[in-house]
Design an enzyme around this catalytic site. Structure first.
Site, PDB file in Angstrom:
ATOM      1  CB  SER A  75     -16.776  30.955 -21.830  1.00 16.30           C
ATOM      2  OG  SER A  75     -17.952  30.776 -21.796  1.00 16.30           O
ATOM      3  CG  ASP A  76     -19.525  29.396 -14.717  1.00 20.55           C
ATOM      4  OD1 ASP A  76     -19.031  28.825 -14.734  1.00 20.55           O
ATOM      5  OD2 ASP A  76     -19.991  29.976 -14.998  1.00 20.55           O
ATOM      6  CB  THR A  77     -22.757  27.830 -19.632  1.00 18.84           C
ATOM      7  OG1 THR A  77     -21.678  28.385 -20.210  1.00 18.84           O
ATOM      8  CG2 THR A  77     -23.991  27.980 -19.682  1.00 18.84           C
ATOM      9  CB  SER A 112     -19.647  34.727 -18.129  1.00 21.83           C
ATOM     10  OG  SER A 112     -19.009  34.182 -17.296  1.00 21.83           O
TER      11      SER A 112
END
Length: 204
Positions: A75-77, A112
């Site tokens: 995941s990426d923020t 994501s």
């Protein structure tokens, strides 16, 4: 086997709400945005590259016993305002610039999610957008917040689950996504790989 491709304690805590057992294998990638890359494409690419990097290092880390089925969760923020991607602050001045941009207005938090098997043949991704509105923040508050140590490793220089919550006037979307892992979407994607979190909870 389920593998979380992240060193984030927040993502580890969130994923543990869905599944009982998983491994943690941080992915070291270049997080520099590409030229003219839009924010949503960037966060989707970051999650995918984290999953790929974790899959590449997995055999050397778990060489003793590689299970027949391995699923990677990445995941990426990113905090986005006026189409600008705000990463982690380098110093107090950087944090001031970011929080001044967020002060008294709304911004987007894009998180994501990518799930992928070891071969890379089965891969699914999604992006969750949440709108967060800040009240006005003074420079004194920003300096005091920086001294708390919380903003240093956070996208956009704040943590909604920590002291940064006092700046949040309203939010529309997924709270868990802003923290770092969208639980609703993650449960849905896990089910595509045969991992059903609700079944696990029903047997507790």
């Amino acid at each position: 086997m389920l593998v979380l491709a992240s060193a984030s304690p927040r993502r580890k805590e969130l994923l543990s709400l869905l599944v009982r057992e998983f491994e943690v294998l941080p992915a070291d990638i270049d997080e520099t945005p590409l030229g003219q890359e839009i924010a949503q494409d960037y966060v989707l690419r970051m999650a995918e590259e984290k999953a790929i990097a974790a899959a590449a290092t997995f055999p050397s880390v778990f060489h003793a016993s590689i299970p027949s089925s391995v699923i990677f969760v990445a995941s990426d923020t990113s905090v986005v305002v006026d189409h600008h991607i705000l990463g982690k602050p380098a110093n107090l001045d950087d944090a001031k610039q970011m929080l001044r941009m967020l002060s008294g207005r709304s911004h987007q938090v894009m998180t994501s999610l990518c799930l992928m098997d070891l071969s890379g043949e089965h891969k699914v991704s999604t992006c969750v957008n949440t709108e967060v509105t800040f009240r006005a923040i003074s420079d004194l508050e920003i300096e005091q917040y920086w001294r708390s140590g919380e903003p240093q490793d956070k996208a956009g220089s704040y943590a909604i689950q920590g002291h940064g919550s006092v700046f949040v006037e309203s939010m529309c979307g997924s709270y868990s996504a802003v923290v770092g892992l969208p639980l609703f979407e993650c449960a849905q994607l896990l089910s595509q790989f045969g991992i059903h979190s609700l079944e696990e909870m029903s047997h507790e």
